[in-house]
Design a protein around this motif. Structure first.
Motif, PDB file in Angstrom:
ATOM      1  N   ALA A   1      -4.172 205.792  63.018  1.00 39.32           N
ATOM      2  CA  ALA A   1      -4.842 204.529  62.708  1.00 39.32           C
ATOM      3  C   ALA A   1      -4.158 203.811  61.552  1.00 39.32           C
ATOM      4  N   ASN A   2      -3.756 204.574  60.536  1.00 41.06           N
ATOM      5  CA  ASN A   2      -3.070 203.958  59.393  1.00 41.06           C
ATOM      6  C   ASN A   2      -1.715 203.388  59.796  1.00 41.06           C
ATOM      7  N   ARG A   3      -1.006 204.081  60.694  1.00 35.70           N
ATOM      8  CA  ARG A   3       0.285 203.568  61.136  1.00 35.70           C
ATOM      9  C   ARG A   3       0.130 202.278  61.941  1.00 35.70           C
ATOM     10  N   VAL A   4      -0.874 202.259  62.818  1.00 37.49           N
ATOM     11  CA  VAL A   4      -1.108 201.047  63.604  1.00 37.49           C
ATOM     12  C   VAL A   4      -1.495 199.886  62.689  1.00 37.49           C
ATOM     13  N   ARG A   5      -2.422 200.148  61.762  1.00 46.75           N
ATOM     14  CA  ARG A   5      -2.869 199.095  60.848  1.00 46.75           C
ATOM     15  C   ARG A   5      -1.712 198.599  59.984  1.00 46.75           C
ATOM     16  N   SER A   6      -0.920 199.527  59.464  1.00 48.14           N
ATOM     17  CA  SER A   6       0.203 199.142  58.618  1.00 48.14           C
ATOM     18  C   SER A   6       1.230 198.336  59.402  1.00 48.14           C
ATOM     19  N   GLY A   7       1.465 198.725  60.666  1.00 45.88           N
ATOM     20  CA  GLY A   7       2.418 198.001  61.489  1.00 45.88           C
ATOM     21  C   GLY A   7       1.956 196.595  61.815  1.00 45.88           C
ATOM     22  N   LEU A   8       0.673 196.442  62.068  1.00 42.93           N
ATOM     23  CA  LEU A   8       0.134 195.128  62.418  1.00 42.93           C
ATOM     24  C   LEU A   8      -0.002 194.215  61.201  1.00 42.93           C
ATOM     25  N   LEU A   9      -0.442 194.787  60.090  1.00 45.11           N
ATOM     26  CA  LEU A   9      -0.771 193.976  58.917  1.00 45.11           C
ATOM     27  C   LEU A   9       0.334 193.934  57.870  1.00 45.11           C
ATOM     28  N   GLY A  10       1.240 194.910  57.926  1.00 47.28           N
ATOM     29  CA  GLY A  10       2.301 194.943  56.930  1.00 47.28           C
ATOM     30  C   GLY A  10       1.787 195.205  55.527  1.00 47.28           C
ATOM     31  N   ASP A  11       0.715 196.012  55.414  1.00 48.56           N
ATOM     32  CA  ASP A  11       0.146 196.233  54.080  1.00 48.56           C
ATOM     33  C   ASP A  11       0.849 197.347  53.314  1.00 48.56           C
ATOM     34  N   ALA A  12       1.776 198.071  53.974  1.00 47.72           N
ATOM     35  CA  ALA A  12       2.573 199.111  53.311  1.00 47.72           C
ATOM     36  C   ALA A  12       1.689 200.101  52.547  1.00 47.72           C
ATOM     37  N   THR A  13       0.555 200.433  53.135  1.00 43.86           N
ATOM     38  CA  THR A  13      -0.401 201.329  52.493  1.00 43.86           C
ATOM     39  C   THR A  13      -0.604 202.558  53.374  1.00 43.86           C
ATOM     40  N   PRO A  14      -0.252 203.758  52.896  1.00 47.21           N
ATOM     41  CA  PRO A  14      -0.324 204.943  53.749  1.00 47.21           C
ATOM     42  C   PRO A  14      -1.741 205.408  54.063  1.00 47.21           C
ATOM     43  N   ASP A  15      -2.732 204.978  53.284  1.00 45.80           N
ATOM     44  CA  ASP A  15      -4.100 205.455  53.502  1.00 45.80           C
ATOM     45  C   ASP A  15      -5.091 204.350  53.154  1.00 45.80           C
ATOM     46  N   SER A  16      -5.071 203.278  53.933  1.00 48.07           N
ATOM     47  CA  SER A  16      -5.936 202.140  53.621  1.00 48.07           C
ATOM     48  C   SER A  16      -7.405 202.459  53.838  1.00 48.07           C
ATOM     49  N   GLY A  17      -7.699 203.568  54.532  1.00 48.39           N
ATOM     50  CA  GLY A  17      -9.085 203.963  54.745  1.00 48.39           C
ATOM     51  C   GLY A  17      -9.708 204.714  53.580  1.00 48.39           C
ATOM     52  N   CYS A  18      -8.908 205.046  52.571  1.00 46.59           N
ATOM     53  CA  CYS A  18      -9.452 205.748  51.404  1.00 46.59           C
ATOM     54  C   CYS A  18     -10.370 204.812  50.621  1.00 46.59           C
ATOM     55  N   GLY A  19     -11.585 205.282  50.324  1.00 46.58           N
ATOM     56  CA  GLY A  19     -12.553 204.442  49.623  1.00 46.58           C
ATOM     57  C   GLY A  19     -12.262 204.249  48.158  1.00 46.58           C
ATOM     58  N   LEU A  20     -11.364 205.052  47.597  1.00 46.64           N
ATOM     59  CA  LEU A  20     -11.059 204.980  46.166  1.00 46.64           C
ATOM     60  C   LEU A  20      -9.997 203.915  45.906  1.00 46.64           C
ATOM     61  N   LYS A  21     -10.441 202.800  45.303  1.00 51.18           N
ATOM     62  CA  LYS A  21      -9.545 201.693  44.987  1.00 51.18           C
ATOM     63  C   LYS A  21      -9.949 201.110  43.641  1.00 51.18           C
ATOM     64  N   LEU A  22      -9.000 200.457  42.966  1.00 48.21           N
ATOM     65  CA  LEU A  22      -9.266 199.881  41.654  1.00 48.21           C
ATOM     66  C   LEU A  22      -8.607 198.508  41.577  1.00 48.21           C
ATOM     67  N   PHE A  23      -9.365 197.513  41.092  1.00 48.07           N
ATOM     68  CA  PHE A  23      -8.868 196.139  41.040  1.00 48.07           C
ATOM     69  C   PHE A  23      -9.758 195.319  40.117  1.00 48.07           C
ATOM     70  N   ALA A  24      -9.348 194.083  39.856  1.00 43.59           N
ATOM     71  CA  ALA A  24     -10.155 193.188  39.034  1.00 43.59           C
ATOM     72  C   ALA A  24     -11.298 192.606  39.856  1.00 43.59           C
ATOM     73  N   ARG A  25     -12.457 192.524  39.249  1.00 44.50           N
ATOM     74  CA  ARG A  25     -13.635 191.999  39.936  1.00 44.50           C
ATOM     75  C   ARG A  25     -13.400 190.586  40.449  1.00 44.50           C
ATOM     76  N   GLU A  26     -12.859 189.721  39.621  1.00 43.30           N
ATOM     77  CA  GLU A  26     -12.684 188.321  40.024  1.00 43.30           C
ATOM     78  C   GLU A  26     -11.669 188.190  41.155  1.00 43.30           C
ATOM     79  N   ASP A  27     -10.696 189.102  41.230  1.00 44.96           N
ATOM     80  CA  ASP A  27      -9.731 189.064  42.330  1.00 44.96           C
ATOM     81  C   ASP A  27     -10.419 189.376  43.657  1.00 44.96           C
ATOM     82  N   PHE A  28     -11.286 190.380  43.659  1.00 47.71           N
ATOM     83  CA  PHE A  28     -12.015 190.706  44.887  1.00 47.71           C
ATOM     84  C   PHE A  28     -12.894 189.537  45.324  1.00 47.71           C
TER      85      PHE A  28
END
Length: 204
Positions: A147-174
């Motif tokens: 699933a990650n390979r298909v998603r990465s190929g379609l979206l080009g997000d270069a993320t090996p595990d986009s399904g991982c719930g652990l993420k960190l970012f700025a509130r205003e960016d989200f």
């Protein structure tokens, strides 16, 4: 909440997780106490068990916990968005509510976010968890990898595990991103589409 304004809000959507929320909250407190001012925002997505009651009791003795309740079951993406909108800190870390993610990984992710943000202050920055050694059955690991390979190929997000719930970012960016159901699965792609930087780090 402590007298010091939090630097980071740990946002956790939960649904029927009464047995998991207290251990997870204890781990969050242990991981961040003394590291940085923090709060936890748990969003109960209309649980049918006693998750809401367990969270309410915990909040009485832990002022850093904020609990938000959905009257209807809205799904994970909406629960995440609710928690981020209610969060007080400029930075957000998201976790799954089933104990799958280890809060002890947050300090290292926070340190890495600071480095990238200092180098690129005008860009969105996301640190995404990468479960390189998943403790799942081989069937689940294989299906997730495909699933990650298909998603990465379609979206080009270069993320090996986009399904991982652990993420960190700025509130205003989200909050600047377009909202749609299941958006939590596509956050790396959305950040990159907005011109942001996404870096994956290995987590437990």
């Amino acid at each position: 909440m402590s007298q010091t304004a939090p630097e980071i809000s740990v946002v956790v959507p939960v649904h029927n997780e009464s047995l998991n929320v207290v251990p997870l909250l204890d781990q969050i407190g242990a991981a961040l106490a003394g590291v940085t001012p923090f709060e936890a925002v748990f969003v109960d997505d209309c649980s049918s068990d006693d998750t809401a009651a367990v969270l309410t009791r915990y909040a009485r003795t832990h002022p850093w916990l904020q609990v938000v309740f959905h009257r209807n079951n809205c799904g994970q993406s909406t629960a995440v968005r609710t928690g981020i909108r209610e969060a007080c800190a400029p930075l957000v870390a998201t976790l799954d509510g089933d104990g799958q993610n280890d809060p002890a990984d947050i300090p290292a992710m926070l340190a890495r976010w600071r480095v990238l943000h200092e180098a690129r202050p005008q860009q969105m920055v996301m640190i995404a968890g990468w479960r390189a050694k998943r403790l799942d059955t081989w069937v689940r690991r294989l299906s997730s990898r495909l699933a990650n390979r298909v998603r990465s190929g379609l979206l080009g997000d270069a993320t090996p595990d986009s399904g991982c719930g652990l993420k960190l970012f700025a509130r205003e960016d989200f909050l600047a991103l377009p909202y749609f159901d299941h958006m939590h699965r596509f956050l790396p792609a959305l950040f990159r589409r907005a011109g942001g930087v996404v870096e994956s780090v290995r987590v437990r």
